[in-house]
Design a protein around this motif. Structure first.
Motif, PDB file in Angstrom:
ATOM      1  N   VAL A 137      -5.583 -53.909   2.476  1.00 57.33           N
ATOM      2  CA  VAL A 137      -6.036 -52.886   3.424  1.00 57.33           C
ATOM      3  C   VAL A 137      -6.615 -51.728   2.623  1.00 57.33           C
ATOM      4  O   VAL A 137      -5.875 -50.928   2.035  1.00 57.33           O
ATOM      5  N   ASP A 138      -7.953 -51.659   2.571  1.00 59.49           N
ATOM      6  CA  ASP A 138      -8.651 -50.598   1.832  1.00 59.49           C
ATOM      7  C   ASP A 138      -8.159 -50.510   0.392  1.00 59.49           C
ATOM      8  O   ASP A 138      -7.930 -49.439  -0.163  1.00 59.49           O
ATOM      9  N   GLY A 139      -7.953 -51.696  -0.221  1.00 62.73           N
ATOM     10  CA  GLY A 139      -7.544 -51.743  -1.615  1.00 62.73           C
ATOM     11  C   GLY A 139      -6.059 -51.707  -1.850  1.00 62.73           C
ATOM     12  O   GLY A 139      -5.613 -51.848  -2.995  1.00 62.73           O
ATOM     13  N   VAL A 140      -5.234 -51.534  -0.803  1.00 63.37           N
ATOM     14  CA  VAL A 140      -3.778 -51.495  -0.937  1.00 63.37           C
ATOM     15  C   VAL A 140      -3.237 -52.889  -0.653  1.00 63.37           C
ATOM     16  O   VAL A 140      -3.456 -53.445   0.439  1.00 63.37           O
ATOM     17  N   GLN A 141      -2.517 -53.477  -1.600  1.00 59.55           N
ATOM     18  CA  GLN A 141      -2.014 -54.837  -1.490  1.00 59.55           C
ATOM     19  C   GLN A 141      -0.613 -54.832  -0.872  1.00 59.55           C
ATOM     20  O   GLN A 141       0.217 -53.992  -1.190  1.00 59.55           O
ATOM     21  N   SER A 142      -0.363 -55.819   0.035  1.00 61.01           N
ATOM     22  CA  SER A 142       0.959 -55.990   0.642  1.00 61.01           C
ATOM     23  C   SER A 142       1.033 -57.386   1.247  1.00 61.01           C
ATOM     24  O   SER A 142       0.011 -58.075   1.384  1.00 61.01           O
ATOM     25  N   ASP A 143       2.264 -57.834   1.623  1.00 58.17           N
ATOM     26  CA  ASP A 143       2.503 -59.123   2.263  1.00 58.17           C
ATOM     27  C   ASP A 143       3.137 -58.904   3.623  1.00 58.17           C
ATOM     28  O   ASP A 143       3.927 -57.962   3.815  1.00 58.17           O
ATOM     29  N   ALA A 144       2.815 -59.785   4.583  1.00 56.48           N
ATOM     30  CA  ALA A 144       3.374 -59.677   5.936  1.00 56.48           C
ATOM     31  C   ALA A 144       3.466 -61.073   6.533  1.00 56.48           C
ATOM     32  O   ALA A 144       2.636 -61.953   6.261  1.00 56.48           O
ATOM     33  N   TRP A 145       4.509 -61.283   7.385  1.00 53.34           N
ATOM     34  CA  TRP A 145       4.688 -62.538   8.117  1.00 53.34           C
ATOM     35  C   TRP A 145       4.293 -62.305   9.567  1.00 53.34           C
ATOM     36  O   TRP A 145       4.676 -61.299  10.184  1.00 53.34           O
TER      37      TRP A 145
END
Length: 510
Positions: A137-145
């Motif tokens: 998201v706009d260069g911000v990395q994360s994980d989601a289920w």
């Protein structure tokens, strides 16, 4: 004989069949007769009631078994990730139905209704497998289920709107394998170009993508406030300046040089112009840059001397004026010139009875006055000096009055006049004995091709007008473009005309 035997045998077979038929009919008649004459059994009421009860129980058991079998065998609609299956089961709960169907649930899977809910005859069970998303998201990395089947459903579950940018597209299906999803939120930016100011909200990733989406072409010579590959930021302002490069030709005036000439016929300190200087003309080609029509850069490219300047020559007097001898006035204790002493004596004779007032009389001076010796020769500057016309320093002799002075018996003590020493005039070195390398080391650290953009060029730091005035244009357009020997040749001509004056500080190293 053979035919007779065949007939005999046929007759025997027929006779046996007739007897068999007759025997069967006889037996049937006997059985019928026996049934007709057999006595009937009489059923008692108790026996009849028991028999009827047993029949009812048997009928009820059969019907109950049929009902139980019918109620245990039910059909359930099982939907897994949008794919429907019809399952016949006798399980009472959703958990048991899934176990009978050999379906294993993951930690992030969703089941509707719950696992402990009972199953009815027309129930439907829905299972949605969990999907792992690697979000950017706009260069911000994360994980989601998520338990969505498409990117749009996943975005809604995560709280993103339809105006956001998604990659893959919003209508793309999601598989059970981990998926990378890029999301860009709309950013308000301002673009200033071609006299316009645009304020928009965009989901472009970089400045170049934004300009491409708006069909704005940026040439290689144009100025862009941000790099085309730079990521967009919130409230960023992007400025585009249209830059045009070209050349401009101008005819400029070349200042004339100045030089001094010692004149022994004039008193020291006096000057007069021998040759009046005249500026020259040069054609100069400049490279210019225009940003949105406004000139921002102007650089000289070449110069051609059209009319050489005429150097201005100034004569400087070097003659030493002789000092007037001093005399001592009797009774005064100070040394004055002879005419002044005579005038004082005559004035004292005119007023013999008048004595000096103590409040107004001054004590005799003990400091001798300096003699009017020769003035030091002023150092001429590179600029055109203003000729000063000094007044003659010849004192007028006092005219004595015809009176008889009354001499006093005072023995005068004469003091010798101390002349002011004349500063030594430096003797210029011959051109061949000059240390040009030392001068270049002081002026430019020994760099004979230096061009810092301050208007002075080369190892000896010529300005353009001086370079062209003393013949440097025959070698190169600028001093830094000439060789060391060529620069020294022009500097020698300049030194012969003006001495060390063009190098006020570093000239001492010559």
């Amino acid at each position: 004989m053979a035919p007779r035997i065949r007939v005999h045998r046929t007759w025997i077979l027929r006779a046996r069949l007739r007897r068999l038929r007759n025997l069967r009919a006889l037996r049937a008649q006997r059985a019928l007769a026996e049934r007709r004459w057999r006595p009937r059994k009489v059923w008692s009421p108790l026996r009849r009631g028991v028999t009827f009860a047993l029949a009812l129980l048997l009928t009820a058991g059969v019907l109950g078994s049929v009902a139980v079998v019918a109620s245990a065998d039910r059909t359930v609609t099982l939907t897994v990730d949008g794919v429907q299956h019809r399952v016949h089961t006798d399980a009472a709960r959703v958990r048991d139905v899934l176990a009978d169907s050999h379906i294993t649930l993951g930690a992030h899977d969703a089941v509707t209704p719950g696992l402990d809910q009972p199953v009815g005859g027309s129930d439907a069970i829905t299972i949605t497998r969990g999907r792992l998303l690697h979000l950017d998201v706009d260069g911000v990395q994360s994980d989601a289920w998520v338990t969505a089947l498409t990117v749009a459903d996943a975005a809604r579950q995560l709280g993103y709107g339809a105006d956001d940018f998604f990659s893959p597209a919003a209508d793309s299906p999601l598989g059970t394998d981990p998926t990378s999803l890029v999301i860009r939120l709309p950013k308000p930016v301002t673009i200033v170009h071609d006299g316009l100011t645009q304020r928009i909200a965009t989901t472009a990733a970089t400045v170049g993508d934004l300009l491409k989406s708006l069909n704005i072409v940026v040439r290689t010579t144009d100025f862009l406030s941000a790099g085309a590959g730079d990521p967009l930021r919130m409230w960023e302002q992007i400025v585009i300046q249209r830059v045009k490069n070209g050349t401009v030709t101008e005819v400029v005036a070349v200042p004339f040089p100045t030089s001094t000439l010692p004149d022994p016929t004039m008193p020291s300190g006096q000057q007069r112009i021998v040759t009046v200087g005249r500026p020259g003309q040069a054609r100069v080609v400049y490279g210019v840059s225009l940003s949105d029509g406004v000139q921002t850069v102007k650089t000289m490219l070449s110069s051609t001397l059209l009319v050489p300047p005429l150097a201005q020559v100034t004569a400087v007097g070097t003659a030493v004026v002789a000092a007037t001898p001093l005399a001592t006035v009797p009774g005064s204790g100070s040394a004055t010139s002879a005419p002044a002493a005579a005038g004082s004596a005559l004035q004292a004779a005119d007023h013999p009875s008048q004595a000096p007032t103590p409040s107004t009389s001054r004590p005799p001076s003990t400091t001798p006055r300096p003699s009017a010796g020769p003035r030091p020769t002023p150092t001429t500057k590179p600029a055109t000096p203003t000729p000063a016309t000094p007044k003659p320093a010849t004192p007028k002799p006092a005219t004595p009055k015809p009176v008889t002075p009354t001499p006093k018996a005072v023995t005068p003590t004469p003091r010798p006049a101390t002349p002011t020493p004349k500063p030594p005039t430096p003797t210029p070195k011959p051109a061949g004995a000059l240390n040009w390398d030392a001068l270049a080391m002081c002026e430019s650290s020994g760099n004979w091709s230096i061009n810092t953009g301050n208007g002075y060029y080369g190892g000896l730091q010529f300005n353009l007008s001086t370079w062209l005035s003393y013949g440097g244009g025959a070698y190169a357009a600028r001093p830094d473009l000439a060789t060391k020997a060529q620069q020294i040749a022009v500097a020698t001509v300049l030194y012969n005309a003006r001495g060390r004056a063009p190098w006020p500080y570093c000239g001492q190293f010559l």
